[in-house]
Scaffold this active site. Structure first.
Site, PDB file in Angstrom:
ATOM      1  CG  HIS A  79     -24.771 115.676  20.145  1.00  0.00           C
ATOM      2  ND1 HIS A  79     -24.380 114.357  20.016  1.00  0.00           N
ATOM      3  CD2 HIS A  79     -24.692 116.206  18.893  1.00  0.00           C
ATOM      4  CE1 HIS A  79     -24.088 114.114  18.749  1.00  0.00           C
ATOM      5  NE2 HIS A  79     -24.265 115.216  18.052  1.00  0.00           N
ATOM      6  CG  ASP A 242     -24.462 118.129  14.564  1.00  0.00           C
ATOM      7  OD1 ASP A 242     -24.479 117.758  15.756  1.00  0.00           O
ATOM      8  OD2 ASP A 242     -24.162 117.365  13.626  1.00  0.00           O
ATOM      9  CG  HIS A 265     -19.749 120.022  13.871  1.00  0.00           C
ATOM     10  ND1 HIS A 265     -20.792 120.407  14.676  1.00  0.00           N
ATOM     11  CD2 HIS A 265     -19.770 118.663  13.870  1.00  0.00           C
ATOM     12  CE1 HIS A 265     -21.416 119.335  15.145  1.00  0.00           C
ATOM     13  NE2 HIS A 265     -20.815 118.263  14.664  1.00  0.00           N
TER      14      HIS A 265
END
Length: 305
Positions: A79, A242, A265
């Site tokens: 973040h 993300d 991710h």
């Protein structure tokens, strides 16, 4: 020329570690041109540096980590990395006295405020961008992510969550990136998790910092947070947040069109590595003046004031 950016001064904040539940002090320091983004653990003696690098990324169940050659890691970088991408910060040293970046409220907004509080400084050195020249696509089962050439930075993200709290009309989000758009539309979107998963992890001594203060928490039917959602489509906006952080792990803003379906991710990182490994698919570019620069990367009025 379009110049590299760093901070004007040192800023500090405290928060809670998602894994340990303990207080973490975060210090953001200006850095000279061509330093890049450096994460540093000061709880180790001597301190250990982790340059942001696509090849150092490991995706765990809870977060994104950077891992060095000695298997030492720093966790929950995603973040803050998104906030750096959003404001186009090229050079910075990020220190924590813990194995992880604090989770704050589960979004990138607290980091954006911290960076703006420090002020953004321009360095007398050309800012390098990664420009996509050829389409690159990666897949994992029915999930996929791709980059195509585009004179700007656009993002188009679709999730497929079969949950009563997520209306089918709120599963896709698309935007043309800019610092202003990132701050307004993306930075406040929080991470999310199931109550049952958090309870299970905490029973095993994990995710001890997980709470309603740092995530959207859902059960099988609804959002449990008293204040509800910040956006109707906060879930997909957070997945885009993300991705912005994941794709900035090369240390440069990317000029191209990013499209993803059910990516996370690991797949975002796989795409970034696939792009960088294919030399003919990208190039470094610099810009002499604002007129040449894609609108996506013009500094917001609030930043260089």
């Amino acid at each position: 020329m379009i110049k590299q950016r760093t901070l004007k001064c040192i800023v500090q904040a405290t928060g809670v570690g998602l894994h340990t539940g303990k207080k973490v002090t975060l210090t953001l320091r200006p850095a000279p041109a061509n330093t890049g983004v450096i994460y540093r653990r000061t709880d180790l003696n001597p301190p250990v540096d982790f340059p942001a690098d696509a090849k150092s990324v490991r995706d765990t169940m809870l977060c994104t980590c950077l891992v060095n050659e000695h298997d030492v890691r720093i966790s929950t970088v995603e973040h803050l990395n998104a906030a750096l991408a959003g404001l186009g910060i090229d050079n910075i040293v990020i220190e924590v006295n813990a194995p992880e970046i604090p989770i704050m409220d589960g979004s990138a907004a607290p980091f954006v405020y911290l960076l703006l509080d420090a002020g953004i400084d321009e360095l007398n050195c050309a800012k390098k961008f990664v420009r996509i020249k050829e389409t690159v696509r990666v897949e994992d089962g029915d999930k996929w992510a791709e980059f195509k050439p585009y004179n700007g930075f656009s993002l188009d993200f679709t999730i497929d969550f079969n949950h009563p709290a997520i209306d089918s009309s709120n599963q896709r989000y698309a935007m043309n990136f800019s610092a202003d758009a990132f701050m307004r539309q993306i930075s406040r979107a929080r991470t999310f998790g199931f109550m049952r998963d958090i309870e299970y992890l905490q029973s095993r001594g994990l995710c001890l910092g997980g709470s309603f203060d740092c995530a959207i928490v859902v059960d099988d039917y609804r959002v449990l947070n008293e204040d509800g959602l910040r956006f109707e489509d906060e879930f997909v906006r957070h997945k885009m947040l993300d991705a912005i952080g994941d794709l900035f792990m090369c240390g440069h803003n990317i000029i191209g069109a990013f499209t993803a379906y059910k990516s996370g991710h690991a797949l975002n990182n796989k795409l970034l590595q696939a792009v960088l490994a294919k030399q003919e698919a990208w190039e470094y570019v610099t810009f002499q003046d604002d007129a040449e620069l894609p609108l996506a990367f013009k500094a917001p009025s609030a930043v260089l004031a």
